[in-house]
Design an enzyme around this catalytic site. Structure first.
Site, PDB file in Angstrom:
ATOM      1  N   ASP A   1      55.717  38.649  26.969  1.00  0.00           N
ATOM      2  CA  ASP A   1      55.449  37.342  27.606  1.00  0.00           C
ATOM      3  C   ASP A   1      55.157  36.238  26.596  1.00  0.00           C
ATOM      4  OD1 ASP A   1      55.752  38.569  30.070  1.00  0.00           O
ATOM      5  OD2 ASP A   1      53.610  38.972  30.284  1.00  0.00           O
TER       6      ASP A   1
ATOM      7  N   LYS B   1      59.718  34.389  24.971  1.00  0.00           N
ATOM      8  CA  LYS B   1      61.016  34.754  24.363  1.00  0.00           C
ATOM      9  C   LYS B   1      62.171  34.071  25.072  1.00  0.00           C
ATOM     10  CE  LYS B   1      60.164  39.032  25.336  1.00  0.00           C
ATOM     11  NZ  LYS B   1      58.771  38.963  25.778  1.00  0.00           N
TER      12      LYS B   1
ATOM     13  N   LEU C   1      51.526  26.060  22.272  1.00  0.00           N
ATOM     14  CA  LEU C   1      50.494  25.372  21.481  1.00  0.00           C
ATOM     15  C   LEU C   1      49.698  24.426  22.374  1.00  0.00           C
ATOM     16  CD1 LEU C   1      49.507  25.013  18.476  1.00  0.00           C
ATOM     17  CD2 LEU C   1      50.810  22.881  18.498  1.00  0.00           C
TER      18      LEU C   1
ATOM     19  N   THR D   1      56.757  39.518  36.656  1.00  0.00           N
ATOM     20  CA  THR D   1      57.308  40.625  37.431  1.00  0.00           C
ATOM     21  C   THR D   1      56.329  41.120  38.484  1.00  0.00           C
ATOM     22  OG1 THR D   1      58.674  41.258  35.565  1.00  0.00           O
ATOM     23  CG2 THR D   1      58.287  42.961  37.214  1.00  0.00           C
TER      24      THR D   1
ATOM     25  N   GLN E   1      59.873  42.684  26.415  1.00  0.00           N
ATOM     26  CA  GLN E   1      58.548  43.190  26.033  1.00  0.00           C
ATOM     27  C   GLN E   1      58.167  42.668  24.630  1.00  0.00           C
ATOM     28  OE1 GLN E   1      60.810  45.842  27.567  1.00  0.00           O
ATOM     29  NE2 GLN E   1      60.006  44.813  29.341  1.00  0.00           N
TER      30      GLN E   1
ATOM     31  N   GLY F   1      60.023  40.009  32.608  1.00  0.00           N
ATOM     32  CA  GLY F   1      59.993  38.800  33.443  1.00  0.00           C
ATOM     33  C   GLY F   1      60.142  37.627  32.513  1.00  0.00           C
ATOM     34  N   HIS F   2      61.299  36.994  32.520  1.00  0.00           N
ATOM     35  CA  HIS F   2      61.634  35.944  31.546  1.00  0.00           C
ATOM     36  C   HIS F   2      61.835  34.620  32.265  1.00  0.00           C
ATOM     37  CE1 HIS F   2      63.300  39.261  28.658  1.00  0.00           C
ATOM     38  NE2 HIS F   2      61.993  39.283  28.787  1.00  0.00           N
TER      39      HIS F   2
HETATM   40  P1  GDP Z   1      58.844  36.021  28.058  1.00  0.00           P
HETATM   41  O1  GDP Z   1      58.688  37.243  28.904  1.00  0.00           O
HETATM   42  O2  GDP Z   1      58.489  36.270  26.631  1.00  0.00           O
HETATM   43  O3  GDP Z   1      60.185  35.372  28.190  1.00  0.00           O
HETATM   44  O4  GDP Z   1      57.763  34.973  28.598  1.00  0.00           O
HETATM   45  P2  GDP Z   1      57.378  34.699  30.145  1.00  0.00           P
HETATM   46  O5  GDP Z   1      58.465  33.925  30.793  1.00  0.00           O
HETATM   47  O6  GDP Z   1      56.937  35.947  30.807  1.00  0.00           O
HETATM   48  O7  GDP Z   1      56.055  33.841  29.973  1.00  0.00           O
HETATM   49  C1  GDP Z   1      56.034  32.666  29.262  1.00  0.00           C
HETATM   50  C2  GDP Z   1      55.564  31.550  30.196  1.00  0.00           C
HETATM   51  O8  GDP Z   1      55.180  30.433  29.423  1.00  0.00           O
HETATM   52  C3  GDP Z   1      56.667  31.036  31.115  1.00  0.00           C
HETATM   53  O9  GDP Z   1      56.062  30.624  32.317  1.00  0.00           O
HETATM   54  C4  GDP Z   1      57.239  29.833  30.367  1.00  0.00           C
HETATM   55  O10 GDP Z   1      57.833  28.882  31.224  1.00  0.00           O
HETATM   56  C5  GDP Z   1      55.988  29.291  29.738  1.00  0.00           C
HETATM   57  N1  GDP Z   1      56.165  28.603  28.463  1.00  0.00           N
HETATM   58  C6  GDP Z   1      57.019  28.892  27.435  1.00  0.00           C
HETATM   59  N2  GDP Z   1      56.780  28.087  26.391  1.00  0.00           N
HETATM   60  C7  GDP Z   1      55.738  27.282  26.752  1.00  0.00           C
HETATM   61  C8  GDP Z   1      54.998  26.272  26.077  1.00  0.00           C
HETATM   62  O11 GDP Z   1      55.216  25.947  24.919  1.00  0.00           O
HETATM   63  N3  GDP Z   1      53.961  25.693  26.778  1.00  0.00           N
HETATM   64  C9  GDP Z   1      53.654  26.052  28.051  1.00  0.00           C
HETATM   65  N4  GDP Z   1      52.628  25.440  28.645  1.00  0.00           N
HETATM   66  N5  GDP Z   1      54.325  26.999  28.716  1.00  0.00           N
HETATM   67  C10 GDP Z   1      55.350  27.610  28.064  1.00  0.00           C
HETATM   68  P1  IMO Z   2      58.551  40.679  29.041  1.00  0.00           P
HETATM   69  O1  IMO Z   2      59.962  41.025  28.660  1.00  0.00           O
HETATM   70  C1  IMO Z   2      54.396  41.989  29.318  1.00  0.00           C
HETATM   71  C2  IMO Z   2      53.712  46.249  30.060  1.00  0.00           C
HETATM   72  C3  IMO Z   2      53.104  46.671  31.383  1.00  0.00           C
HETATM   73  C4  IMO Z   2      52.335  47.915  30.946  1.00  0.00           C
HETATM   74  C5  IMO Z   2      53.253  48.533  29.907  1.00  0.00           C
HETATM   75  C6  IMO Z   2      54.135  49.648  30.439  1.00  0.00           C
HETATM   76  O2  IMO Z   2      58.429  39.739  30.173  1.00  0.00           O
HETATM   77  O3  IMO Z   2      57.768  40.292  27.828  1.00  0.00           O
HETATM   78  P2  IMO Z   2      56.316  49.657  31.987  1.00  0.00           P
HETATM   79  O4  IMO Z   2      56.525  49.170  33.373  1.00  0.00           O
HETATM   80  O5  IMO Z   2      57.203  49.038  30.972  1.00  0.00           O
HETATM   81  O6  IMO Z   2      56.321  51.167  31.896  1.00  0.00           O
HETATM   82  O7  IMO Z   2      54.799  49.227  31.626  1.00  0.00           O
HETATM   83  O8  IMO Z   2      54.075  47.477  29.424  1.00  0.00           O
HETATM   84  N1  IMO Z   2      54.943  45.430  30.170  1.00  0.00           N
HETATM   85  C7  IMO Z   2      54.991  44.118  29.889  1.00  0.00           C
HETATM   86  N2  IMO Z   2      54.012  43.260  29.548  1.00  0.00           N
HETATM   87  N3  IMO Z   2      55.680  41.560  29.367  1.00  0.00           N
HETATM   88  C8  IMO Z   2      56.675  42.424  29.672  1.00  0.00           C
HETATM   89  O9  IMO Z   2      57.974  42.079  29.612  1.00  0.00           O
HETATM   90  C9  IMO Z   2      56.341  43.758  29.996  1.00  0.00           C
HETATM   91  N4  IMO Z   2      57.065  44.834  30.366  1.00  0.00           N
HETATM   92  C10 IMO Z   2      56.192  45.853  30.455  1.00  0.00           C
HETATM   93  O10 IMO Z   2      52.253  45.681  31.901  1.00  0.00           O
HETATM   94  O11 IMO Z   2      51.160  47.527  30.294  1.00  0.00           O
HETATM   95 MG    MG Z   3      57.598  37.934  30.527  1.00  0.00          MG
END
Ligand code: GDP
Ligand code: IMO
Ligand code: MG
Length: 444
Positions: free
Chosen positions: A13, A16, A334, A302, A223, A40-41
Site C-alpha cells: 500500500d 505503487k 508527503l 481490498t 504487496q 488493492g491498487h
Molecule cells: P498500492 O497498493 O501500493 O498501489 O497503494 P494503495 O492504492 O493501496 O494505497 C495508496 C493510497 O494512497 C491510495 O488511496 C492512493 O490514491 C493514495 N495516494 C497515493 N499517493 C498519494 C499521495 O502522495 N498523497 C495522498 N494523500 N494520497 C496518495
Molecule cells: P498491495 O498490492 C497491504 C497482507 C495482508 C496480511 C498478509 C497476508 O495493495 O500493496 P494474504 O491475503 O496475502 O495471504 O495476506 O499480507 N497483504 C497486504 N497488505 N497491501 C497489500 O497489497 C497486501 N496484500 C496482502 O493484510 O497481513
Molecule cells: Mg494497496
C-alpha cells in the site's frame, strides 16, 4: 529503452499504483509478476478513482499491453468482475494478456484460507482471505490448476475429480464445512475459462520479443518487500515474492533485461494485518496519520480494514534497499505529514534485552519483537505541500526530511508524491534513466 521494476519497499500500500500509472505513460508493456486479488491498487485520474486487484495499473493508457504474469494467482471470478468494471467505464481492454501458466484460485482455496485464518486464534496472520496462501501451496505441491487447464476440459475434469475429494476431507473433517461438488466447480470454471480465452497466452514470449525490439517494459509489484515470503517478516507475510528478484521468475524473463529498480515508500509507514511493526503509533499520532483532512484515508483497498500507522523506519528502509538493489525511491504521501508539529524517523533499533543498537535488521529469530525504535525528531513544516511541483517549492523542513531519508538509506529520492492525483507529483531526477546506483557505488 528501459526495463523497470516498481517494487513496494515497505509493507504494501505504498502508492505503487500511482507510480506505476505515472510511469506507464512511456511503457509499452506493464506486467504484474506475483500475488493475486489480495492487492488493492488505487489510481486517481481526471477525478475518477480506479481500484485494481488483478489488472495492472497501466491499463488506463490506450496502447499499453497489460499482463498478468505466470507468477500470479488469479481468481477468475475477481478478474471478470474487474474486467466488466473497466468495460463499463469505457476503458480499452483489448491489449490485456493473461499467462497460460498463472495459477487459478479455486473456490476451495477461498474457503480454506478463511477457515484456516479463523482457526489460528492468536497465531492468525490477518490474510485478505482471497485464497492466496492455499493457491500458492497447491502450486508448490504440484497439484495446482493453471489458466491453461481452464481451456482443456478433459484435463480440467480429471484433475478436479482427483482433487475435490481431497479438499473435501480438509473442509469437512478439519473445518466442519460443507463439501464441494466437482461437477459444479467444473461447469462454473470452464465457463470462466471461455470468457478469459481471448486474453490467455504465453506472456513470457511476448515480453522476450518486446525486449528484442527494445521496447519499454514496466514490472509492477504488488504487496511489499516486508511481506515477501522469503525476505519479509515471516510468518506475517504473503505467499509470493513481491521483492525485485521475484519479477524475473514471476514474469518469465532473465535478470539481464532489468535496467532499473524503483522502490516505493510512504513518507511514514503502514501495515494491514498482523505482524511486527516497531514504529507503530497508537492514539492521536496514529489517528492523525490515518486521516487526511476529516476523512479516514488509511483503509485497506481490498478488505476495508483500517491500516496500522507509524513513523518512517530507516532500519526497514535500508533492508529494503539491500533486498531489492534499489536504484532510487519514490516517496509518496508527503502531504499527510503537512499538519504535524513534530515528525519522527526511526534511525536504529535498541534491543530491549541487552541494550545492543542495530542500524540494520538483526538476523535473529524473534528479534523484531524485542526491538524498540531510536528516533530522530524533526520539526514539522506546517504548510500544505499539495500544490508543490518542484523540490525547491517544498517547505525547507520537508526538503530536509526527504534529504535525511535519502542519506540514511543511501538511495536517491527521484519522485515525491504530494497527493493522489497524477499531477500532484514532483520529479527530482529521471527515475528511469538515472545512473545505476548499486553498480556505481560498487565501481567507486
Ligand atoms: P498500492 O497498493 O501500493 O498501489 O497503494 P494503495 O492504492 O493501496 O494505497 C495508496 C493510497 O494512497 C491510495 O488511496 C492512493 O490514491 C493514495 N495516494 C497515493 N499517493 C498519494 C499521495 O502522495 N498523497 C495522498 N494523500 N494520497 C496518495
Ligand atoms: P498491495 O498490492 C497491504 C497482507 C495482508 C496480511 C498478509 C497476508 O495493495 O500493496 P494474504 O491475503 O496475502 O495471504 O495476506 O499480507 N497483504 C497486504 N497488505 N497491501 C497489500 O497489497 C497486501 N496484500 C496482502 O493484510 O497481513
Ligand atoms: Mg494497496
Amino acid at each position: 529503452m528501459a526495463n523497470v521494476i516498481v517494487v513496494g519497499a515497505q509493507f504494501g500500500d505504498e502508492g505503487k499504483a500511482k507510480v506505476t500509472d505515472l510511469l506507464s505513460k512511456n511503457s509499452d508493456i506493464v506486467a504484474r509478476y506475483q500475488g493475486g486479488s489480495n492487492a488493492g491498487h488505487t489510481v486517481v485520474v481526471e477525478g475518477e478513482t480506479y481500484k485494481f486487484h488483478l489488472i495492472p495499473s497501466g491499463i488506463l493508457y490506450k496502447g499499453t499491453i497489460c499482463m498478468l504474469g505466470p507468477g500470479m494467482v488469479i481468481d477468475p471470478k475477481a478478474f471478470i468482475k474487474e474486467l466488466e468494471g473497466l468495460l463499463a467505464c469505457g476503458q480499452d481492454v483489448s491489449l490485456l494478456k493473461v499467462s497460460t501458466t498463472a495459477h487459478v484460485t479455486m473456490p476451495y482455496h477461498l474457503a480454506i484460507d478463511a477457515a484456516e485464518e479463523d482457526s489460528r486464534g492468536s497465531l492468525k496472520i490477518g490474510t485478505t482471505k482471497r485464497g492466496i496462501g492455499p493457491t500458492y501451496a497447491d502450486k508448490c505441491d504440484r497439484i495446482g490448476i493453471r489458466m491453461e487447464d481452464l481451456l482443456a476440459p478433459d484435463v480440467f475434469r480429471s484433475k478436479l475429480e482427483w482433487l475435490v475429494p481431497k479438499k473435501n476431507i480438509i473442509l469437512e473433517r478439519l473445518y466442519d464445512l460443507p463439501p464441494m461438488d466437482a461437477k459444479q466447480i467444473f461447469d462454473e470454471y470452464i465457463a470462466y475459462g471461455e470468457m478469459m480465452r481471448p486474453y490467455i497466452c504465453d506472456t513470457s514470449a511476448i515480453i522476450f520479443q518486446a525486449v528484442k525490439e527494445r521496447k519499454n517494459i514496466l514490472f509492477e509489484g504488488a504487496q511489499g518487500t516486508l511481506l515477501d515470503l522469503d525476505h519479509g517478516s515471516y510468518p506475517y507475510v504473503t505467499s509470493s515474492s513481491p521483492s525485485a528478484g521475484g519479477a524475473c521468475v514471476g514474469a518469465g524473463i532473465g535478470p539481464t533485461v532489468i535496467d532499473r529498480v524503483i522502490g516505493v515508500s510512504k513518507a511514514y509507514l503502514t501495515r494491514v494485518g498482523e505482524g511486527p511493526f516497531p514504529t507503530e503509533q497508537h492514539g492521536e499520532v496514529g489517528d492523525q496519520l490515518r486521516q487526511v483532512g476529516k476523512a479516514w484515508a488509511e483503509v485497506g483497498v481490498t478488505t476495508g480494514r483500517p491500516r496500522r500507522c507509524g513513523w518512517f523506519d530507516c532500519v526497514l528502509g535500508r533492508y529494503s534497499a539491500r533486498i531489492n538493489g534499489l536504484d532510487c525511491l519514490a516517496v509518496t504521501k508527503l502531504d499527510v505529514l503537512d499538519e504535524f508539529d513534530q515528525i519522527k524517523v526511526c534511525i536504529a533499533y535498541r534491543d530491549t534485552q541487552d541494550g545492543s543498537v542495530y542500524r540494520d535488521l538483526p538476523a535473529m529469530a524473534g528479534a523484531f519483537s524485542r526491538m524498540e525504535p531510536i528516533y530522530e525528531t524533526f520539526a514539522g513544516w506546517k504548510k500544505p505541500t499539495n500544490h508543490c511541483r518542484s523540490f525547491a517549492e517544498l517547505p525547507m523542513q520537508a526538503q530536509k526530511y526527504l534529504d535525511f531519508i535519502s542519506s540514511e538509506l543511501d538511495v536517491p529520492v527521484a519522485i515525491v508524491s504530494v497527493g493522489p492525483k497524477r499531477d500532484q507529483t514532483i520529479v527530482i531526477e529521471d527515475p528511469i534513466h538515472g545512473p545505476k546506483r548499486v553498480l556505481s557505488s560498487v565501481i567507486n
